[in-house]
Design a protein around this motif. Structure first.
Motif, PDB file in Angstrom:
ATOM      1  N   ARG A 168       3.202   1.163  -0.700  1.00 11.01           N
ATOM      2  CA  ARG A 168       3.775   2.513  -0.778  1.00 11.01           C
ATOM      3  C   ARG A 168       3.554   3.167  -2.456  1.00 11.01           C
ATOM      4  O   ARG A 168       3.565   4.470  -2.356  1.00 11.01           O
ATOM      5  CB  ARG A 168       5.394   2.052  -0.741  1.00 11.01           C
ATOM      6  CG  ARG A 168       5.934   1.965   0.481  1.00 11.01           C
ATOM      7  CD  ARG A 168       5.536   3.129   1.526  1.00 11.01           C
ATOM      8  NE  ARG A 168       5.541   2.534   2.950  1.00 11.01           N
ATOM      9  CZ  ARG A 168       4.478   2.581   3.792  1.00 11.01           C
ATOM     10  NH1 ARG A 168       3.313   2.957   3.313  1.00 11.01           N
ATOM     11  NH2 ARG A 168       4.681   2.168   5.054  1.00 11.01           N
ATOM     12  N   GLN A 169       3.374   2.242  -3.185  1.00  8.14           N
ATOM     13  CA  GLN A 169       3.301   2.663  -4.533  1.00  8.14           C
ATOM     14  C   GLN A 169       1.884   3.504  -4.776  1.00  8.14           C
ATOM     15  O   GLN A 169       1.582   4.179  -5.412  1.00  8.14           O
ATOM     16  CB  GLN A 169       3.427   1.908  -5.798  1.00  8.14           C
ATOM     17  CG  GLN A 169       4.728   1.355  -6.056  1.00  8.14           C
ATOM     18  CD  GLN A 169       5.151   0.419  -6.886  1.00  8.14           C
ATOM     19  OE1 GLN A 169       4.671  -0.436  -7.010  1.00  8.14           O
ATOM     20  NE2 GLN A 169       6.036   0.802  -7.870  1.00  8.14           N
ATOM     21  N   VAL A 170       0.774   2.959  -4.095  1.00  6.91           N
ATOM     22  CA  VAL A 170      -0.676   3.590  -4.101  1.00  6.91           C
ATOM     23  C   VAL A 170      -0.895   4.342  -2.931  1.00  6.91           C
ATOM     24  O   VAL A 170      -2.062   4.790  -2.471  1.00  6.91           O
ATOM     25  CB  VAL A 170      -1.543   2.429  -4.143  1.00  6.91           C
ATOM     26  CG1 VAL A 170      -1.342   1.787  -5.773  1.00  6.91           C
ATOM     27  CG2 VAL A 170      -1.560   1.289  -3.251  1.00  6.91           C
ATOM     28  N   ARG A 171       0.103   4.596  -1.985  1.00  2.00           N
ATOM     29  CA  ARG A 171       0.178   5.471  -0.845  1.00  2.00           C
ATOM     30  C   ARG A 171      -1.117   5.027   0.119  1.00  2.00           C
ATOM     31  O   ARG A 171      -1.796   5.803   0.622  1.00  2.00           O
ATOM     32  CB  ARG A 171      -0.341   7.010  -1.346  1.00  2.00           C
ATOM     33  CG  ARG A 171       0.972   7.325  -2.210  1.00  2.00           C
ATOM     34  CD  ARG A 171       0.505   8.795  -2.704  1.00  2.00           C
ATOM     35  NE  ARG A 171      -0.643   8.766  -3.492  1.00  2.00           N
ATOM     36  CZ  ARG A 171      -1.075   8.256  -4.716  1.00  2.00           C
ATOM     37  NH1 ARG A 171      -0.222   7.720  -5.596  1.00  2.00           N
ATOM     38  NH2 ARG A 171      -2.489   8.438  -5.277  1.00  2.00           N
ATOM     39  N   ILE A 172      -0.769   3.804   0.683  1.00  2.00           N
ATOM     40  CA  ILE A 172      -1.646   3.413   1.679  1.00  2.00           C
ATOM     41  C   ILE A 172      -0.755   2.705   2.831  1.00  2.00           C
ATOM     42  O   ILE A 172       0.456   2.267   2.533  1.00  2.00           O
ATOM     43  CB  ILE A 172      -2.651   2.465   1.521  1.00  2.00           C
ATOM     44  CG1 ILE A 172      -2.008   1.233   0.536  1.00  2.00           C
ATOM     45  CG2 ILE A 172      -3.758   3.009   0.481  1.00  2.00           C
ATOM     46  CD1 ILE A 172      -3.345   0.354   0.104  1.00  2.00           C
TER      47      ILE A 172
ATOM     48  N   TYR B  38       4.582  -4.549   0.897  1.00  2.00           N
ATOM     49  CA  TYR B  38       5.079  -3.018   1.174  1.00  2.00           C
ATOM     50  C   TYR B  38       5.364  -2.353   0.068  1.00  2.00           C
ATOM     51  O   TYR B  38       5.187  -0.997   0.031  1.00  2.00           O
ATOM     52  CB  TYR B  38       6.517  -3.187   2.000  1.00  2.00           C
ATOM     53  CG  TYR B  38       7.116  -1.991   2.446  1.00  2.00           C
ATOM     54  CD1 TYR B  38       6.744  -1.217   3.587  1.00  2.00           C
ATOM     55  CD2 TYR B  38       8.135  -1.474   1.625  1.00  2.00           C
ATOM     56  CE1 TYR B  38       7.373  -0.118   3.998  1.00  2.00           C
ATOM     57  CE2 TYR B  38       8.827  -0.309   1.924  1.00  2.00           C
ATOM     58  CZ  TYR B  38       8.220   0.489   3.008  1.00  2.00           C
ATOM     59  OH  TYR B  38       8.933   1.751   3.275  1.00  2.00           O
ATOM     60  N   ARG B  39       5.761  -2.845  -0.906  1.00  2.00           N
ATOM     61  CA  ARG B  39       6.286  -1.843  -2.219  1.00  2.00           C
ATOM     62  C   ARG B  39       4.880  -1.509  -2.948  1.00  2.00           C
ATOM     63  O   ARG B  39       4.850  -0.416  -3.164  1.00  2.00           O
ATOM     64  CB  ARG B  39       7.251  -2.904  -2.944  1.00  2.00           C
ATOM     65  CG  ARG B  39       7.544  -1.863  -4.053  1.00  2.00           C
ATOM     66  CD  ARG B  39       8.869  -2.823  -4.826  1.00  2.00           C
ATOM     67  NE  ARG B  39       8.918  -2.541  -6.039  1.00  2.00           N
ATOM     68  CZ  ARG B  39       9.421  -3.357  -6.991  1.00  2.00           C
ATOM     69  NH1 ARG B  39       9.640  -4.403  -6.803  1.00  2.00           N
ATOM     70  NH2 ARG B  39       9.223  -3.003  -8.217  1.00  2.00           N
TER      71      ARG B  39
ATOM     72  N   LEU C  59      -3.123  -5.464   3.439  1.00  2.00           N
ATOM     73  CA  LEU C  59      -3.575  -6.547   3.753  1.00  2.00           C
ATOM     74  C   LEU C  59      -4.721  -6.834   3.974  1.00  2.00           C
ATOM     75  O   LEU C  59      -5.311  -7.985   3.815  1.00  2.00           O
ATOM     76  CB  LEU C  59      -2.365  -7.074   4.880  1.00  2.00           C
ATOM     77  CG  LEU C  59      -1.069  -7.329   4.526  1.00  2.00           C
ATOM     78  CD1 LEU C  59      -0.274  -7.196   5.983  1.00  2.00           C
ATOM     79  CD2 LEU C  59      -0.810  -8.083   3.648  1.00  2.00           C
ATOM     80  N   ASP C  60      -5.486  -5.769   4.502  1.00  2.00           N
ATOM     81  CA  ASP C  60      -6.729  -5.962   4.986  1.00  2.00           C
ATOM     82  C   ASP C  60      -7.752  -5.851   3.663  1.00  2.00           C
ATOM     83  O   ASP C  60      -8.937  -6.565   3.635  1.00  2.00           O
ATOM     84  CB  ASP C  60      -7.416  -4.409   5.816  1.00  2.00           C
ATOM     85  CG  ASP C  60      -6.929  -4.826   7.150  1.00  2.00           C
ATOM     86  OD1 ASP C  60      -6.447  -5.750   7.675  1.00  2.00           O
ATOM     87  OD2 ASP C  60      -7.088  -3.650   7.826  1.00  2.00           O
TER      88      ASP C  60
END
Length: 85
Positions: A34-38, A30-31, A44-45
């Motif tokens: 969020r940091q790479v804006r996806i 999750y983190r 996970l893909d």
């Protein structure tokens, strides 16, 4: 080796490297997402090799993980070299 197999192998090797380095740094999915804006699903893909990581996004991921981009590509380069021989 045909292009389809090579592409899937590339996606898997690079994704696995991203996952390993993310975990080594104690980041949850999750983190990093969020940091790479996806989305987490997209990350996970990428990590499972289901989806190719666009070059620009791979550079962002490398920056967040504080690793040279070559480190994320090394596993694929090693496997591709072995398969050529």
């Amino acid at each position: 080796m045909d292009d389809l197999v090579r592409g899937r192998l590339r996606n898997f090797a690079i994704g696995a490297a991203v996952q390993r380095m993310r975990r080594d740094r104690g980041l949850d999915d999750y983190r990093l997402a969020r940091q790479v804006r996806i989305s987490t699903k997209t990350l996970l893909d990428y990590e499972s090799g289901e989806e190719a990581i666009p070059a620009a996004k791979l550079f962002e991921i490398a920056e967040v993980l504080a690793v040279p981009i070559e480190e994320l590509l090394q596993d694929f380069a090693d496997v591709a070299h072995l398969l050529r021989d």
